[in-house]
Design a protein around this motif. Structure first.
Motif, PDB file in Angstrom:
ATOM      1  N   GLN A 112       0.455  -1.317   0.312  1.00 26.55           N
ATOM      2  CA  GLN A 112      -0.520  -0.213   0.282  1.00 26.55           C
ATOM      3  C   GLN A 112       0.870   0.949   0.235  1.00 26.55           C
ATOM      4  O   GLN A 112       0.337   2.636  -0.230  1.00 26.55           O
ATOM      5  CB  GLN A 112      -0.788   0.323   1.237  1.00 26.55           C
ATOM      6  N   ILE A 113       2.019   1.115   0.371  1.00 23.22           N
ATOM      7  CA  ILE A 113       3.045   2.198   1.145  1.00 23.22           C
ATOM      8  C   ILE A 113       2.896   2.780  -0.988  1.00 23.22           C
ATOM      9  O   ILE A 113       3.649   1.992  -1.616  1.00 23.22           O
ATOM     10  CB  ILE A 113       4.162   2.230   1.380  1.00 23.22           C
ATOM     11  N   SER A 114       3.723   4.459  -1.033  1.00 23.39           N
ATOM     12  CA  SER A 114       3.439   4.221  -2.497  1.00 23.39           C
ATOM     13  C   SER A 114       5.503   4.469  -2.333  1.00 23.39           C
ATOM     14  O   SER A 114       5.787   4.313  -3.556  1.00 23.39           O
ATOM     15  CB  SER A 114       3.467   5.687  -3.081  1.00 23.39           C
ATOM     16  N   SER A 115       6.458   4.543  -1.540  1.00 23.05           N
ATOM     17  CA  SER A 115       8.010   3.833  -1.737  1.00 23.05           C
ATOM     18  C   SER A 115       7.934   2.753  -1.868  1.00 23.05           C
ATOM     19  O   SER A 115       7.428   1.401  -1.871  1.00 23.05           O
ATOM     20  CB  SER A 115       8.596   4.180  -0.066  1.00 23.05           C
ATOM     21  N   GLY A 116       8.741   2.509  -2.506  1.00 18.30           N
ATOM     22  CA  GLY A 116       9.401   0.657  -3.224  1.00 18.30           C
ATOM     23  C   GLY A 116      10.215   0.246  -2.083  1.00 18.30           C
ATOM     24  O   GLY A 116      11.080   1.169  -1.339  1.00 18.30           O
ATOM     25  N   VAL A 117      10.122  -0.828  -1.622  1.00 14.31           N
ATOM     26  CA  VAL A 117      11.269  -2.112  -0.300  1.00 14.31           C
ATOM     27  C   VAL A 117      11.556  -2.714  -1.092  1.00 14.31           C
ATOM     28  O   VAL A 117      10.850  -4.126  -1.803  1.00 14.31           O
ATOM     29  CB  VAL A 117       9.859  -1.656   0.497  1.00 14.31           C
ATOM     30  N   ILE A 118      12.512  -3.162  -1.318  1.00 17.65           N
ATOM     31  CA  ILE A 118      13.407  -3.791  -2.229  1.00 17.65           C
ATOM     32  C   ILE A 118      14.320  -4.843  -0.531  1.00 17.65           C
ATOM     33  O   ILE A 118      15.375  -3.817   0.631  1.00 17.65           O
ATOM     34  CB  ILE A 118      14.420  -3.830  -3.120  1.00 17.65           C
ATOM     35  N   THR A 119      14.165  -5.851   0.144  1.00 16.96           N
ATOM     36  CA  THR A 119      14.859  -6.381   1.164  1.00 16.96           C
ATOM     37  C   THR A 119      15.749  -7.453   0.556  1.00 16.96           C
ATOM     38  O   THR A 119      15.083  -8.538  -0.463  1.00 16.96           O
ATOM     39  CB  THR A 119      13.809  -7.080   2.424  1.00 16.96           C
ATOM     40  N   LEU A 120      16.935  -6.878   1.481  1.00 21.70           N
ATOM     41  CA  LEU A 120      17.787  -7.942   0.513  1.00 21.70           C
ATOM     42  C   LEU A 120      18.616  -9.180   1.884  1.00 21.70           C
ATOM     43  O   LEU A 120      18.130  -8.640   3.040  1.00 21.70           O
ATOM     44  CB  LEU A 120      19.352  -7.384   0.209  1.00 21.70           C
ATOM     45  N   ASP A 121      18.538  -9.759   2.153  1.00 20.00           N
ATOM     46  CA  ASP A 121      19.505 -11.086   2.859  1.00 20.00           C
ATOM     47  C   ASP A 121      20.916 -10.458   3.201  1.00 20.00           C
ATOM     48  O   ASP A 121      21.687  -9.847   2.653  1.00 20.00           O
ATOM     49  CB  ASP A 121      19.701 -12.623   2.465  1.00 20.00           C
ATOM     50  N   SER A 122      21.472 -11.142   3.985  1.00 17.03           N
ATOM     51  CA  SER A 122      22.797 -11.180   4.329  1.00 17.03           C
ATOM     52  C   SER A 122      23.500 -11.550   3.570  1.00 17.03           C
ATOM     53  O   SER A 122      25.092 -10.927   3.560  1.00 17.03           O
ATOM     54  CB  SER A 122      23.591 -11.914   5.413  1.00 17.03           C
ATOM     55  N   GLN A 123      23.378 -12.215   2.212  1.00 15.66           N
ATOM     56  CA  GLN A 123      24.397 -12.338   1.121  1.00 15.66           C
ATOM     57  C   GLN A 123      23.891 -11.144   0.322  1.00 15.66           C
ATOM     58  O   GLN A 123      24.064 -12.135  -1.050  1.00 15.66           O
ATOM     59  CB  GLN A 123      24.180 -13.806   0.757  1.00 15.66           C
ATOM     60  N   GLN A 124      23.000 -10.471   0.108  1.00 12.35           N
ATOM     61  CA  GLN A 124      22.519 -10.019  -1.052  1.00 12.35           C
ATOM     62  C   GLN A 124      21.737 -10.270  -2.198  1.00 12.35           C
ATOM     63  O   GLN A 124      21.857 -10.102  -3.001  1.00 12.35           O
ATOM     64  CB  GLN A 124      23.756  -8.937  -1.690  1.00 12.35           C
ATOM     65  N   VAL A 125      21.200 -11.002  -1.448  1.00 10.17           N
ATOM     66  CA  VAL A 125      19.988 -11.699  -2.112  1.00 10.17           C
ATOM     67  C   VAL A 125      18.849 -11.236  -2.339  1.00 10.17           C
ATOM     68  O   VAL A 125      18.697 -10.694  -0.799  1.00 10.17           O
ATOM     69  CB  VAL A 125      19.705 -13.402  -1.718  1.00 10.17           C
ATOM     70  N   VAL A 126      17.616 -10.810  -2.999  1.00  9.86           N
ATOM     71  CA  VAL A 126      16.753 -10.495  -3.298  1.00  9.86           C
ATOM     72  C   VAL A 126      15.819 -10.968  -2.548  1.00  9.86           C
ATOM     73  O   VAL A 126      15.591 -12.015  -3.243  1.00  9.86           O
ATOM     74  CB  VAL A 126      16.393  -9.577  -4.685  1.00  9.86           C
ATOM     75  N   ASN A 127      14.909 -10.506  -1.517  1.00  4.30           N
ATOM     76  CA  ASN A 127      14.138 -11.764  -0.942  1.00  4.30           C
ATOM     77  C   ASN A 127      12.281 -10.961  -1.260  1.00  4.30           C
ATOM     78  O   ASN A 127      11.721 -12.011  -1.386  1.00  4.30           O
ATOM     79  CB  ASN A 127      14.433 -11.632   1.199  1.00  4.30           C
ATOM     80  N   THR A 128      12.071  -9.916  -1.274  1.00  2.91           N
ATOM     81  CA  THR A 128      11.136  -9.419  -1.352  1.00  2.91           C
ATOM     82  C   THR A 128      10.664  -7.907  -2.064  1.00  2.91           C
ATOM     83  O   THR A 128      12.081  -7.106  -1.484  1.00  2.91           O
ATOM     84  CB  THR A 128      10.114  -8.913  -0.225  1.00  2.91           C
ATOM     85  N   VAL A 129      10.674  -7.398  -3.293  1.00  5.16           N
ATOM     86  CA  VAL A 129      10.338  -6.466  -3.730  1.00  5.16           C
ATOM     87  C   VAL A 129       8.891  -5.922  -3.424  1.00  5.16           C
ATOM     88  O   VAL A 129       7.226  -7.015  -4.260  1.00  5.16           O
ATOM     89  CB  VAL A 129      10.117  -6.821  -5.155  1.00  5.16           C
ATOM     90  N   ASN A 130       8.226  -4.710  -2.975  1.00  7.26           N
ATOM     91  CA  ASN A 130       7.216  -4.694  -2.895  1.00  7.26           C
ATOM     92  C   ASN A 130       6.118  -3.826  -4.610  1.00  7.26           C
ATOM     93  O   ASN A 130       6.743  -3.861  -4.704  1.00  7.26           O
ATOM     94  CB  ASN A 130       6.386  -4.205  -1.935  1.00  7.26           C
ATOM     95  N   ALA A 131       5.088  -3.381  -4.558  1.00  8.00           N
ATOM     96  CA  ALA A 131       4.638  -3.314  -5.917  1.00  8.00           C
ATOM     97  C   ALA A 131       4.986  -2.061  -6.376  1.00  8.00           C
ATOM     98  O   ALA A 131       5.510  -1.876  -7.625  1.00  8.00           O
ATOM     99  CB  ALA A 131       3.305  -3.399  -5.680  1.00  8.00           C
ATOM    100  N   ALA A 132       5.337  -0.934  -5.503  1.00  8.10           N
ATOM    101  CA  ALA A 132       5.779   0.060  -5.778  1.00  8.10           C
ATOM    102  C   ALA A 132       7.180  -0.118  -6.617  1.00  8.10           C
ATOM    103  O   ALA A 132       7.651   0.433  -7.776  1.00  8.10           O
ATOM    104  CB  ALA A 132       5.850   1.286  -4.155  1.00  8.10           C
ATOM    105  N   ALA A 133       8.219  -0.575  -5.532  1.00  7.85           N
ATOM    106  CA  ALA A 133       9.279  -0.638  -6.479  1.00  7.85           C
ATOM    107  C   ALA A 133       9.219  -1.421  -7.916  1.00  7.85           C
ATOM    108  O   ALA A 133      10.244  -0.694  -8.606  1.00  7.85           O
ATOM    109  CB  ALA A 133      10.083  -1.519  -5.514  1.00  7.85           C
TER     110      ALA A 133
END
Lengths: 738, 202
Positions: A386-407
Motif C-alpha cells: 500500500q505504501i508509495s515507496s518502493g521497498v526491496i529487502t536483501l539478505d546477508s548474502q545480498q540476495v533479493v528477498n522481497t520486492v513490493n509493488a511500488a518498487a
C-alpha cells in the motif's frame, strides 16, 4: 477395538487348547484300544475319523494362516517378515525333537511288539500242542484196538441180534456210544451210556462211512455237541457174504475231564498266540498310526501355536511399525494400544505414544508460530503493497528477498525476476534494473562499510525509456544474530515528478519576474528609439541617416522580440482562470487542422474515433496546445520534403474512469533520450529557434485540465506525444463553465 | 474391527473347508469302501415261507473265503457272518414299510488241536463241526428252516398274500467282530459281503 482383538485372541487360544486336550485324550484312548484285542472298542473308527477331521480342521487353519502370512509377506506388511522368521524358527524347534522322539518311539515300539513273539514260546506252544496230540493218540490207538475187537465180534451177527450183541459188547468197553451202520447206510443198532450225548446217535460223516466200508478205518479226536471232545473210532465190520457191503461201527469215547481241560487250555493258548502272531503287523501299524496321529497333532498344534504366538507377540511390533510409518507420513495423532503393560514391548509402546504426543504438541506449536509468522508476513506485505515507496529487502548474502509493488512500479516489471537472485545480477534482468542495482551495490560495498553506518541514503538517477528518473534511496541494515547482520532493506522514492515540479515552480517564478522586470522598460526603450529616429533623422545626412535608421530599427526589432519572449514567459507564468466549455474534441481538432490545409507539402492525417464524447475544455488554450504540438511536429520534420503529422483521438480506460487520449505522431528523428525526461522544462529544446517554452506551456495547459502528457519515441520511428484528459466521473457536462 | 472380522472370517472358512473336506472324505471313503467290497459270497436261492404261524427261511449260498481270511481263520481269528433278511412293503413317495428285519449271526472257528471247523449259530446256540473248511462253508451257506418269526414287525401285512412285498437277503462278514487292527478303514482284505438278493414275496 484392541481389547476386542485381545479378548478374541484369548478365546480362540482357549478353544484351541480345549481341542488339543480332547485330541490328546482321544488319541490316548485310541492307543489303548490299538494295543488291546478285545472287541469292546466299537468307537475306534469313530474316534479315528473324529481325530482325522479335527486334524483336518487344524490343518486348514494352519494353511489359512500360512496363506494369510504369505499374502502379508508379499504385500510387505509391517512385521510380516519377523512373524515368518518366528514361525519358521518355532516350527523347526518343535519339529526336530518331536521327529527325534517319534523315530525312536517307532523303533522301540517295533522292538517291543516283536519281543512278544519269542521263537521259544512259539516252539513251546507247538510242542505242547503236539504233546497233547500224542497223548490223545496213545488213547486213540488203545481205543481203536478195543473197537476193532468189538467189530470182530460183530461179524456174522444178524441185524436183529445186533442191538443185543452191541449192548453187551459196549458194556464191557469205555465207549459212551456205539453205532452200527448197515450196508444200506442205515443205523442198525446204537447204544449210548452217557447222558451227555444226544438222544439221536451221532452219525459219522458220510466220507468216513464210505472209507470204512472199503476197509479204511478212522480214529480221531472230534468235538461232539457243544464243546466236548470225544475220540471217534470208525471201523468196518466185515460181512460174511462177499456180495454184501461191509457194515460200519462207530465208537465214541469220552476223553478224561482233566485231559480234556488241559487239551483245551493248550489249544486256547496256542490259538491266542497264533492269532497274535497273525495280528502282529496290523497291531504294529495301528500303534504306529496312533503314534503318527499324536505326532501330527503335536506338530500341527506347535505350528498353529507358532502362528498364534507370533501374531500375538508381533502385534505390538506390527503396530509400532505401522505407527512409525504413519508418523513418517505426518500423522502425529497415531497412538498404539498398550496390550502388555510390564514388558519391554509395553515400555516401547509407551515411549512411542509419549514421543508422538511430544511431536504432535511441538508440531502444533510450530504451526501456530508459522501461522503467526504468515499473518505478520501477510500484514507486512499488505502494508508494503500500500505504501508509495518502493521497498526491496536483501539478505546477508545480498540476495533479493522481497520486492513490493511500488518498487516494481518504479523500476519496472522486470524487477520481479530479481527475487531470489543476488542484487549483482540486476544487469541480467534489464537495463533499468542494472543501473539501479549497480549504484546500490557500489554503495553497499563501499559507502556503507566505509562509514560503518547502518543507515544511509542517496540520490540516484537512472535512464529509462520514459527518460531520466531520479530516485531517493534509503538503506538500513537489519539487525541479526550474525556478525554481518541479517540483511538490508532499501526504500526507494521516485522523486522525478517532485524535482520536475520544483523546477516548474522555479521557472514559473523566474518567468514571472522576467516578465515583470523586462517588460516595463521595453516600452520606453522602444519609444526612445522611435524618438531618436524622428529627431535625428532630419539632422543627419546621407549615410548617417540610413545608419541611424538601421540602428533604431534594430532596437525596435529586438524590443519586439523581447516583448514576444516576455509575453511567452508571461503566458507560461500566468495561471489564468479556465473557461471550461463542453466541447467536442474531434470538432476542435478538425478546426485546428483546417488552418494547416493548403500549406504546401504538409500532410496532416486525422484518425478520430466517433465514440469520443464531449468533455469540458478551455477551447482557446486547447487550441493553442494543439497548435504547439503540430508546430513542433512540423518543425521536427523541417528537413523532410513531405512532413506528415497524424492526430489520433480515442476514449480509453475503465468504465469508472474514462479518459480522452489524443496522440500526435510525426515521422521525424524523435526525441533524444537524454532530454526525454526534461522535455517539458523551459529552454530544453533541440531546435535552434524558438523560446523553448512551447512544450512547457503545453504541459501546463494539460495539467490545468487535470490531464497528463507523455513524450516518447515510436518504434517505427518518429516522436509521439500522448495527452490524456479525464472525463468527470459521474458528472454529465451539459455545457457552460465547468 | 477389521482384524476381528478377518479372524472370524478365517475361522468360518476353516470350519467350512474342514466340513467340505470331511464330507468329501466320507464320500470318497464310501465310494472306496463300496469299490473294495469283495463279492465272494454268491446267494443262489432264498425262500421265506410261513409254516404253522412260524416264518422259516431257507437259503443257499456259496462262500469263497479269500486266502488272507483263510489264513487268519486258521491262525485263530474267529469270523462272524451276518445274514440279514428283510421284507418290505413298497410305499409310494415314502420309504418302504419294513415288515420283517432279521439278523442272524453265525460264527466260524477253527480248532488246531482237533483240526476241525465249527459253525456256531449265535441266536440258536447250536454248533456244527466239520473236518474241512469246504464243509464248514457249505454248512454256512446252507441255511435250512431258519426261524425268523421273532423279527417280524407286521405279521398281518406279512401274512397277507394280496399285498405285494419284496424280500431280500444279504450275507456279510461282520467287521465289528474282527479284532480291532483288522477293522481299519482301508483294510480291504477283510471286506467280504454278498450282493443283496431280492425276490418278490407273495
Amino acid at each position: 477395538m484392541a481389547s476386542i482383538l485381545s479378548r478374541r485372541s484369548m478365546t480362540s487360544a482357549v478353544w484351541m487348547a480345549l481341542l488339543f486336550v480332547l485330541l490328546i485324550a482321544s488319541l490316548y484312548v485310541l492307543g489303548t484300544m490299538a494295543l488291546r484285542l478285545d472287541r469292546f472298542s466299537q468307537y475306534y473308527s469313530f474316534l479315528l475319523v473324529a481325530n482325522g477331521l479335527a486334524l483336518l480342521f487344524i490343518g486348514t487353519l494352519i494353511v489359512l494362516n500360512g496363506w494369510r502370512l504369505t499374502q502379508e509377506w508379499r504385500a510387505q506388511v509391517a512385521g510380516s517378515r519377523l512373524t515368518v522368521k518366528f514361525v519358521i524358527l518355532s516350527v523347526v524347534l518343535a519339529l526336530v525333537p518331536v521327529l527325534l522322539v517319534y523315530s525312536f518311539s517307532v523303533r522301540f515300539l517295533r522292538a517291543n511288539i516283536n519281543s512278544y513273539f519269542d521263537i521259544e514260546i512259539e516252539q513251546a506252544l507247538d510242542d505242547a500242542l503236539e504233546l497233547s496230540r500224542e497223548s490223545l493218540g496213545l488213547q486213540m490207538r488203545t481205543l481203536q484196538r478195543d473197537t476193532l475187537n468189538v467189530a470182530d465180534q460183530l461179524v456174522g451177527v444178524s441185524d436183529n441180534m445186533a442191538v443185543v450183541e452191541l449192548n453187551a459188547l459196549s458194556a464191557d468197553s469205555e465207549a459212551s456210544e456205539m453205532t452200527l451202520i448197515g450196508p444200506n447206510n442205515r443205523i442198525i443198532a446204537s447204544t449210548g451210556l452217557s447222558d451227555q450225548l444226544n438222544v439221536q446217535p451221532v452219525r459219522p460223516d458220510d466220507d468216513l462211512v464210505s472209507r470204512a466200508k472199503s476197509g479204511i478205518g478212522y480214529v480221531g479226536v472230534d468235538p461232539v455237541g457243544q464243546n466236548d471232545l470225544y475220540i471217534r473210532v470208525v471201523t468196518p465190520v466185515l460181512s460174511d457174504d462177499p456180495t454184501q457191503e461191509n457194515s460200519v461201527l462207530q465208537a465214541l469215547y469220552p476223553i478224561a475231564t482233566r485231559s480234556a481241560k488241559l487239551a483245551e487250555s493248550v489249544q486256547t493258548s496256542y490259538q491266542q498266540y497264533r492269532s497274535l502272531v497273525f495280528l502282529r503287523r496290523p497291531i504294529t501299524l495301528s500303534t504306529i498310526l496312533t503314534l503318527s496321529l499324536a505326532l501330527l497333532l503335536s506338530v500341527m498344534m506347535a505350528v498353529w501355536f507358532a502362528f498364534y504366538a507370533a501374531r500375538r507377540m508381533m502385534s505390538p511390533v506390527h503396530e509400532l511399525v505401522e505407527g512409525t510409518r504413519a508418523v513418517a507420513e505426518g500423522n502425529l495423532q497415531t497412538r498404539i494400544y498398550k496390550k502388555s503393560k510390564n514388558d519391554e514391548l509395553g515400555y516401547l509402546v509407551h515411549s512411542f505414544n509419549y514421543m508422538t504426543l511430544q511431536l504432535e504438541q511441538a508440531r502444533d506449536k510450530t504451526q501456530t508460530s508459522q501461522l503467526q509468522l504468515e499473518s505478520q508476513r501477510a500484514y507486512l506485505q499488505a502494508v508494503l503493497g500500500q505504501i508509495s515507496s518502493g521497498v526491496i529487502t536483501l539478505d546477508s548474502q545480498q540476495v533479493v528477498n522481497t520486492v513490493n509493488a511500488a518498487a516494481i512500479s518504479i523500476l519496472g516489471d522486470e524487477l520481479q525476476g530479481l527475487t531470489g537472485r543476488k542484487i549483482s545480477d540486476g544487469a541480467k534482468i534489464s537495463n533499468l534494473t542494472g543501473q539501479f542495482c549497480d549504484q546500490v551495490l557500489s554503495f553497499l560495498e563501499s559507502g556503507s562499510k566505509a562509514t560503518k553506518h547502518k543507515h544511509w541514503s542517496a540520490e540516484m538517477d537512472v535512464v529509462a525509456e520514459s527518460g531520466r528518473r531520479f530516485l531517493f534511496v534509503r538503506g538500513a541494515e537489519l539487525e541479526g544474530s550474525g556478525s554481518e547482520g541479517s540483511g538490508t532493506v532499501l526504500v526507494i522514492d521516485d522523486i522525478t515528478v517532485m524535482i520536475s515540479a520544483q523546477r516548474d515552480a522555479a521557472w514559473s517564478e523566474v518567468a514571472r519576474r522576467l516578465a515583470h522586470e523586462i517588460k516595463n522598460p521595453l516600452t520606453p526603450i522602444q519609444l526612445s528609439a522611435e524618438r531618436l529616429r524622428r529627431k535625428f533623422s532630419k539632422k543627419l545626412n546621407g549615410e548617417d541617416t540610413e545608419h541611424l535608421g538601421r540602428l533604431t530599427a534594430t532596437i525596435e526589432n529586438q524590443v519586439d522580440s523581447l516583448k514576444s519572449m516576455v509575453n511567452a514567459f508571461a503566458a507560461y507564468a500566468s495561471t489564468p482562470q479556465l473557461n471550461l466549455v463542453k466541447t467536442d474534441p474531434n470538432s476542435l481538432l478538425k478546426e485546428v487542422m483546417e488552418l494547416y490545409e493548403g500549406t504546401r507539402g504538409v500532410h496532416i492525417e486525422l484518425d478520430l474515433s466517433p465514440e469520443v464524447r464531449e468533455l469540458p475544455l478551455d477551447v482557446p488554450r486547447i487550441r493553442q496546445l494543439v497548435h504547439n504540438l503540430i508546430k513542433n511536429a512540423l518543425e521536427s520534420q523541417s528537413e523532410q520534403t513531405h512532413p506528415q503529422v497524424r492526430i489520433i483521438s480515442l476514449e480509453r480506460g475503465q468504465p469508472s474512469f474514462r479518459e480522452l487520449e489524443i496522440r500526435v505522431e510525426d515521422q521525424g528523428p524523435g526525441f533524444e533520450l537524454d532530454n526525454l525526461g526534461r522535455l517539458f522544462e523551459p529552454y530544453v529544446t533541440s531546435k535552434t529557434k524558438g523560446t523553448g517554452l512551447g512544450l512547457a506551456i503545453v504541459k501546463k495547459i494539460v495539467e490545468e485540465h487535470g490531464g497528463s502528457i507523455k513524450a516518447s519515441n515510436r518504434e517505427q520511428g518518429g516522436a509521439m506525444m500522448t495527452l490524456r484528459f479525464p472525463y468527470p466521473s459521474g458528472i454529465v457536462v451539459t455545457g457552460g463553465d465547468a | 474391527m477389521a482384524e476381528v472380522k478377518r479372524s472370524r472370517r478365517q475361522m468360518l472358512v476353516g470350519v467350512g473347508l474342514t466340513a467340505a473336506a470331511g464330507l468329501g472324505s466320507v464320500a470318497l471313503l464310501s465310494g472306496y469302501s463300496a469299490r473294495l467290497k469283495s463279492e465272494r459270497i454268491d446267494i443262489q436261492s432264498a425262500v421265506l415261507r410261513e409254516v404253522n404261524n412260524r416264518w422259516l427261511f431257507d437259503c443257499r449260498a456259496t462262500i469263497d473265503l479269500p486266502a488272507r481270511i483263510q489264513l487268519g481263520l486258521e491262525s485263530g481269528v474267529p469270523l462272524q457272518f451276518i445274514v440279514s433278511v428283510k421284507v418290505t412293503k413298497p410305499v409310494d413317495f415314502w420309504p418302504d414299510d419294513v415288515l420283517l428285519s432279521a439278523k442272524r449271526r453265525f460264527r466260524l472257528v477253527y480248532y488246531e488241536l482237533t483240526r476241525h471247523y465249527r459253525v456256531h449259530s449265535v441266536e440258536d446256540d447250536k454248533s456244527v463241526n466239520t473236518r474241512s473248511l469246504l464243509s464248514a462253508l457249505d454248512e454256512l451257506g446252507s441255511l435250512n428252516l431258519l426261524d425268523v418269526t421273532d423279527w417280524v414287525k407286521n405279521s398281518t401285512d406279512l401274512s397277507d398274500s394280496s399285498i405285494a412285498k419284496n424280500a431280500s437277503v444279504s450275507i456279510a462278514l461282520d467287521q465289528q467282530y474282527l479284532p480291532l487292527p483288522l477293522q481299519h478303514l482301508f483294510n480291504s482284505d477283510w471286506r467280504l459281503a454278498s450282493e443283496e438278493f431280492v425276490w418278490p414275496l407273495s
